[in-house]
Design an enzyme around this catalytic site. Structure first.
Site, PDB file in Angstrom:
ATOM      1  N   SER A   1       3.340  -3.427  -4.917  1.00  0.00           N
ATOM      2  CA  SER A   1       3.416  -4.498  -4.085  1.00  0.00           C
ATOM      3  C   SER A   1       2.475  -5.617  -4.741  1.00  0.00           C
ATOM      4  O   SER A   1       2.850  -6.998  -4.852  1.00  0.00           O
ATOM      5  CB  SER A   1       3.339  -4.590  -2.607  1.00  0.00           C
ATOM      6  OG  SER A   1       2.080  -3.789  -2.407  1.00  0.00           O
ATOM      7  N   SER A   2       1.154  -5.294  -4.875  1.00  0.00           N
ATOM      8  CA  SER A   2       0.145  -5.999  -5.364  1.00  0.00           C
ATOM      9  C   SER A   2       0.481  -6.882  -6.937  1.00  0.00           C
ATOM     10  O   SER A   2       0.092  -7.984  -7.028  1.00  0.00           O
ATOM     11  CB  SER A   2      -1.542  -5.486  -5.384  1.00  0.00           C
ATOM     12  OG  SER A   2      -1.381  -4.666  -6.184  1.00  0.00           O
ATOM     13  N   ALA A   3       1.178  -5.805  -7.556  1.00  0.00           N
ATOM     14  CA  ALA A   3       1.549  -6.320  -9.041  1.00  0.00           C
ATOM     15  C   ALA A   3       2.573  -7.241  -8.990  1.00  0.00           C
ATOM     16  O   ALA A   3       2.661  -8.380  -9.304  1.00  0.00           O
ATOM     17  CB  ALA A   3       1.948  -5.171  -9.675  1.00  0.00           C
TER      18      ALA A   3
ATOM     19  N   ASP B   1       2.231  -1.536 -13.606  1.00  0.00           N
ATOM     20  CA  ASP B   1       2.617  -2.006 -12.480  1.00  0.00           C
ATOM     21  C   ASP B   1       2.909  -3.600 -12.943  1.00  0.00           C
ATOM     22  O   ASP B   1       4.274  -4.117 -12.434  1.00  0.00           O
ATOM     23  CB  ASP B   1       1.928  -2.079 -11.352  1.00  0.00           C
ATOM     24  CG  ASP B   1       1.782  -0.670 -10.476  1.00  0.00           C
ATOM     25  OD1 ASP B   1       2.299   0.421 -11.376  1.00  0.00           O
ATOM     26  OD2 ASP B   1       1.321  -0.620  -9.522  1.00  0.00           O
TER      27      ASP B   1
ATOM     28  N   GLY C   1       2.622   2.328  -3.011  1.00  0.00           N
ATOM     29  CA  GLY C   1       2.969   3.105  -4.334  1.00  0.00           C
ATOM     30  C   GLY C   1       4.123   2.568  -5.129  1.00  0.00           C
ATOM     31  O   GLY C   1       4.614   3.041  -5.795  1.00  0.00           O
ATOM     32  N   LEU C   2       4.597   1.249  -4.569  1.00  0.00           N
ATOM     33  CA  LEU C   2       5.802   0.308  -4.936  1.00  0.00           C
ATOM     34  C   LEU C   2       5.404  -0.599  -5.736  1.00  0.00           C
ATOM     35  O   LEU C   2       6.217  -1.491  -5.729  1.00  0.00           O
ATOM     36  CB  LEU C   2       6.715   0.275  -3.673  1.00  0.00           C
ATOM     37  CG  LEU C   2       7.477   1.392  -3.129  1.00  0.00           C
ATOM     38  CD1 LEU C   2       8.465   0.976  -2.261  1.00  0.00           C
ATOM     39  CD2 LEU C   2       7.976   2.425  -4.171  1.00  0.00           C
TER      40      LEU C   2
ATOM     41  N   GLY D   1       0.859  -1.089  -0.020  1.00  0.00           N
ATOM     42  CA  GLY D   1       0.101   0.088  -0.005  1.00  0.00           C
ATOM     43  C   GLY D   1       0.934   1.426  -0.012  1.00  0.00           C
ATOM     44  O   GLY D   1       0.816   2.359   0.616  1.00  0.00           O
TER      45      GLY D   1
HETATM   46  O1  PMV Z   1       0.069   2.761  -6.014  1.00  0.00           O
HETATM   47  P1  PMV Z   1       0.536   1.842  -6.934  1.00  0.00           P
HETATM   48  O2  PMV Z   1       1.877   1.103  -6.646  1.00  0.00           O
HETATM   49  O3  PMV Z   1      -0.588   0.597  -7.065  1.00  0.00           O
HETATM   50  O4  PMV Z   1       0.502   2.418  -8.124  1.00  0.00           O
HETATM   51  C1  PMV Z   1      -0.610   2.726  -8.976  1.00  0.00           C
HETATM   52  C2  PMV Z   1      -0.408   3.496 -10.257  1.00  0.00           C
HETATM   53  C3  PMV Z   1      -1.680   4.311 -10.924  1.00  0.00           C
HETATM   54  O5  PMV Z   1      -1.171   4.686 -12.147  1.00  0.00           O
HETATM   55  C4  PMV Z   1      -2.137   5.111  -9.908  1.00  0.00           C
HETATM   56  C5  PMV Z   1      -2.642   3.198 -11.356  1.00  0.00           C
HETATM   57  C6  PMV Z   1      -2.670   2.232 -12.381  1.00  0.00           C
HETATM   58  O6  PMV Z   1      -3.167   1.436 -12.467  1.00  0.00           O
HETATM   59  O7  PMV Z   1      -1.545   2.605 -13.343  1.00  0.00           O
END
Ligand code: PMV
Length: 334
Positions: A87-89, A131, A84-85, A82
């Site tokens: 992790s879920s991908a 991601d 922005g790096l 959670g």
């Molecule tokens: O916050 P993260 O790591 O899930 O990245 C999301 C990236 C977005 O551009 C905001 C969403 C997407 O699906 O590209």
């Protein structure tokens, strides 16, 4: 036993806008998810009994797509969740790679990138393949940015948007990530931007501008122009702030990093999570981020993407003394 690992990522430029098919640039980092998987009679996660329904929605989707074969898995989680790096991908990529190998299906990067994206999309109900593609391919990836034929990876379409995904050589750049420690799930932030963009021409134009800026960012990467790339990143952060996805904690880490950086911005969906600074003074930038209350990571880029290995069990009659190395066989997906 199957072992599959996949890296997290950060976004150099273009998050949120990429959801609408605008250009984006992402780099895989040396923080990985590793899954060790054995077929079993029931589901187990990290030694504890699990049901299909208690697993993450991404894993559940992938498991169901392959007939719900019960497995025992251990997850080594080195990507903060959670934040922005991606992790879920990374989890989806590693889990898809492992399950596909278990089912004797191809684990080539394109097949796994497509499946991991479908799992992400199903779990979040929205989003781009940025991601998952970054995690599966590793290195540097660009979406909807002009590319040469040999750099083309794959083309993905969803919900009226389409993305040409290509790779690029990761130049010698140093990045420092700063974590606010605030966890912010992606879905609601993507939804917030979608609503704003749908309702306001002003927000629509900001998303377009981020796309244009990202094309300029790619030219800077090709031309090794870090001064200009840093300036574009900082401006990208301002535009993301106007879209409402920054927060005071992210702004203060960005501000703290600026005196020792070429530029800095939030990465990923925002609302908390991480920022990233482009710098040639990583230690000073990391110290400034720490002093401002963040957790810094000096990250390595240019790292490999999905790796799937199979370790075969020793036959019962093979004694330990007989060259134990020969009873193990590692095979890579690449
Ligand atoms: O916050 P993260 O790591 O899930 O990245 C999301 C990236 C977005 O551009 C905001 C969403 C997407 O699906 O590209």
């Amino acid at each position: 036993m199957i072992s599959a690992s996949a890296p997290g990522k950060f976004v150099v430029m273009g998050e949120h806008a990429v959801v609408y098919g605008k250009p984006a640039l992402a780099l895989a980092i040396d923080m990985r998810f590793t899954i060790r998987m054995n077929p079993g009679k029931t589901f187990r996660v990290n030694g504890k009994p699990a049901t299909n329904a208690t697993m993450s929605p991404h894993m559940k989707w992938i498991s169901e797509a392959h007939g719900n074969r019960p497995v025992s898995i251990f997850i080594d989680e080195r990507v903060p969740t959670g934040s922005g790096l991606g992790s879920s991908a990374a989890l989806s990529a590693a889990y898809s790679g492992a399950v596909r190998r278990l089912c004797n299906l191809p684990v080539d990067h394109e097949s796994v990138a497509r499946e991991a994206y479908e799992a992400e999309f199903a779990a979040q109900g929205r989003g781009s393949p940025m991601d998952t593609s970054a995690s599966v391919n590793g290195g540097g990836i660009a979406l909807n940015v002009p590319y040469s034929k040999e750099d083309f990876l794959w083309h993905i379409e969803k919900n009226g948007n389409s993305w040409d995904i290509s790779r690029f050589d990761v130049p010698e750049m140093t990045f420092v990530i700063g974590n606010t420690g605030i966890k912010a799930p992606t879905g609601p932030l993507v939804e917030k931007v979608r609503k704003y963009r749908d309702e306001s021409e002003f927000a629509y134009n900001i998303v377009e501008e981020i796309g244009q800026l990202t094309l300029d960012g790619m030219k800077c990467i090709t031309g090794n122009d870090w001064v200009e790339l840093g300036a574009l990143m900082s401006y990208n952060h301002k535009l993301l702030g106007i879209l409402g996805v920054s927060c005071p904690e992210l702004d203060s880490l960005v501000e703290a990093a600026m005196p020792t950086s070429y530029g800095a911005k939030l990465t990923g969906s925002g609302g908390g999570g991480c920022m990233v600074a482009l710098t040639d003074k990583p230690k000073e930038t990391a110290a400034a981020i720490r002093a401002a209350g963040g957790t810094p990571y000096i990250v390595k880029t240019g790292v490999p993407g999905l790796e799937v290995k199979v370790r075969e069990k020793k036959p019962a009659n093979q004694g330990k003394k007989k060259n134990p190395r020969k009873s193990k066989r590692d095979e890579s997906s690449e």
